[in-house]
Design a protein around this motif. Structure first.
Motif, PDB file in Angstrom:
ATOM      1  N   ARG A   1       0.881  -1.207   0.126  1.00 44.67           N
ATOM      2  CA  ARG A   1       0.157  -0.002  -0.065  1.00 44.67           C
ATOM      3  C   ARG A   1       0.857   1.289   0.130  1.00 44.67           C
ATOM      4  O   ARG A   1       2.031   1.076   0.551  1.00 44.67           O
ATOM      5  CB  ARG A   1      -0.991   0.132   1.223  1.00 44.67           C
TER       6      ARG A   1
ATOM      7  N   ASN B   1       2.284   4.220   1.131  1.00 42.67           N
ATOM      8  CA  ASN B   1       2.799   5.202   2.433  1.00 42.67           C
ATOM      9  C   ASN B   1       4.181   5.789   2.363  1.00 42.67           C
ATOM     10  O   ASN B   1       4.820   5.293   1.456  1.00 42.67           O
ATOM     11  CB  ASN B   1       2.495   4.095   3.625  1.00 42.67           C
TER      12      ASN B   1
ATOM     13  N   PRO C   1      -0.961   9.378   1.308  1.00 47.57           N
ATOM     14  CA  PRO C   1      -2.050   8.473   0.866  1.00 47.57           C
ATOM     15  C   PRO C   1      -2.010   8.196  -0.616  1.00 47.57           C
ATOM     16  O   PRO C   1      -1.250   8.933  -1.456  1.00 47.57           O
ATOM     17  CB  PRO C   1      -3.094   9.480   1.221  1.00 47.57           C
ATOM     18  N   VAL C   2      -2.655   6.960  -0.958  1.00 50.01           N
ATOM     19  CA  VAL C   2      -2.750   6.533  -2.125  1.00 50.01           C
ATOM     20  C   VAL C   2      -3.549   7.525  -3.417  1.00 50.01           C
ATOM     21  O   VAL C   2      -2.955   7.513  -4.523  1.00 50.01           O
ATOM     22  CB  VAL C   2      -3.396   4.997  -2.354  1.00 50.01           C
ATOM     23  N   THR C   3      -4.112   8.519  -2.850  1.00 49.90           N
ATOM     24  CA  THR C   3      -4.728   9.469  -3.711  1.00 49.90           C
ATOM     25  C   THR C   3      -3.652  10.175  -4.444  1.00 49.90           C
ATOM     26  O   THR C   3      -3.768  10.599  -5.580  1.00 49.90           O
ATOM     27  CB  THR C   3      -5.679  10.438  -2.960  1.00 49.90           C
TER      28      THR C   3
ATOM     29  N   GLY D   1       0.720  -5.599  -8.747  1.00 52.47           N
ATOM     30  CA  GLY D   1       0.860  -5.632  -7.161  1.00 52.47           C
ATOM     31  C   GLY D   1       1.167  -7.003  -7.013  1.00 52.47           C
ATOM     32  O   GLY D   1       0.850  -7.705  -7.444  1.00 52.47           O
TER      33      GLY D   1
ATOM     34  N   ASP E   1      -1.081  -7.392   0.683  1.00 50.42           N
ATOM     35  CA  ASP E   1      -1.561  -6.272   1.302  1.00 50.42           C
ATOM     36  C   ASP E   1      -1.435  -5.180   0.494  1.00 50.42           C
ATOM     37  O   ASP E   1      -0.377  -4.206   0.346  1.00 50.42           O
ATOM     38  CB  ASP E   1      -0.630  -5.982   2.736  1.00 50.42           C
ATOM     39  N   LEU E   2      -2.367  -5.205  -0.586  1.00 51.33           N
ATOM     40  CA  LEU E   2      -2.411  -4.291  -1.592  1.00 51.33           C
ATOM     41  C   LEU E   2      -3.733  -3.533  -1.608  1.00 51.33           C
ATOM     42  O   LEU E   2      -4.836  -4.017  -1.213  1.00 51.33           O
ATOM     43  CB  LEU E   2      -2.343  -4.947  -3.003  1.00 51.33           C
ATOM     44  N   ASP E   3      -3.558  -2.157  -2.274  1.00 56.90           N
ATOM     45  CA  ASP E   3      -4.748  -1.470  -2.417  1.00 56.90           C
ATOM     46  C   ASP E   3      -5.083  -1.890  -3.950  1.00 56.90           C
ATOM     47  O   ASP E   3      -4.730  -0.961  -4.750  1.00 56.90           O
ATOM     48  CB  ASP E   3      -4.640   0.019  -2.294  1.00 56.90           C
ATOM     49  N   SER E   4      -5.772  -2.947  -4.082  1.00 57.38           N
ATOM     50  CA  SER E   4      -6.078  -3.421  -5.556  1.00 57.38           C
ATOM     51  C   SER E   4      -6.813  -2.385  -6.167  1.00 57.38           C
ATOM     52  O   SER E   4      -7.044  -2.303  -7.397  1.00 57.38           O
ATOM     53  CB  SER E   4      -6.678  -4.626  -5.458  1.00 57.38           C
ATOM     54  N   GLU E   5      -7.728  -1.717  -5.391  1.00 61.43           N
ATOM     55  CA  GLU E   5      -8.926  -0.827  -6.034  1.00 61.43           C
ATOM     56  C   GLU E   5      -8.029   0.108  -6.820  1.00 61.43           C
ATOM     57  O   GLU E   5      -8.289   0.990  -7.692  1.00 61.43           O
ATOM     58  CB  GLU E   5      -9.802  -0.396  -4.901  1.00 61.43           C
ATOM     59  N   ALA E   6      -7.046   0.908  -5.941  1.00 56.58           N
ATOM     60  CA  ALA E   6      -6.321   2.174  -6.382  1.00 56.58           C
ATOM     61  C   ALA E   6      -5.581   1.632  -7.497  1.00 56.58           C
ATOM     62  O   ALA E   6      -5.478   2.265  -8.492  1.00 56.58           O
ATOM     63  CB  ALA E   6      -5.619   2.726  -5.190  1.00 56.58           C
TER      64      ALA E   6
END
Length: 120
Positions: free
Chosen positions: A42, A44, A47-49, A69, A73-78
């Motif tokens: 993720r 850090n 933020p991913v934004t 990815g 522990d990934l932000d797959s949506e982002a």
């Protein structure tokens, strides 16, 4: 097998550096501007934004983004939002999975024959 997961994933800075390079004087006009964003976690400490904004800026310049990815522990949506198309986002549990993903990406954006082989 040698990929290790570590803290601090600055996706925003990686995308920014690639966007700048692909828009620089070194970019060959006949080549497609493609970046592959590879992450092990993720975003850090920011933020991913921030990475999503950088990806949007790159896409606005006509750059093509693939996201990959690795890990659990990934932000797959982002990562999916950052990719140029839904099918350009890949997730794998480990480095072994890259063996299938990277050739698929390479085949997706082939180099035009006319750019390297004349008109043959």
């Amino acid at each position: 097998a040698s990929i290790t997961v570590a803290q601090f994933t600055r996706l925003d800075l990686g995308v920014q550096a690639a966007r700048i390079e692909l828009h620089s004087d070194r970019h060959r006009p006949a080549s497609k501007p493609v970046m592959v964003v590879l992450t092990d976690g993720r975003a850090n400490p920011v933020p991913v934004t921030a990475a999503v904004v950088e990806a949007a800026d790159a896409k606005a310049l006509g750059q093509i983004l693939f996201t990959v990815g690795i890990g659990n522990d990934l932000d797959s949506e982002a990562l999916a939002v950052m990719a140029s198309e839904p099918g350009y986002c890949y997730v794998t549990a480990d480095g072994e999975g890259l063996l299938g993903i990277l050739p698929t990406i390479a085949e997706t954006i082939p180099c035009p024959a006319s750019a390297f082989w004349g008109t043959r």
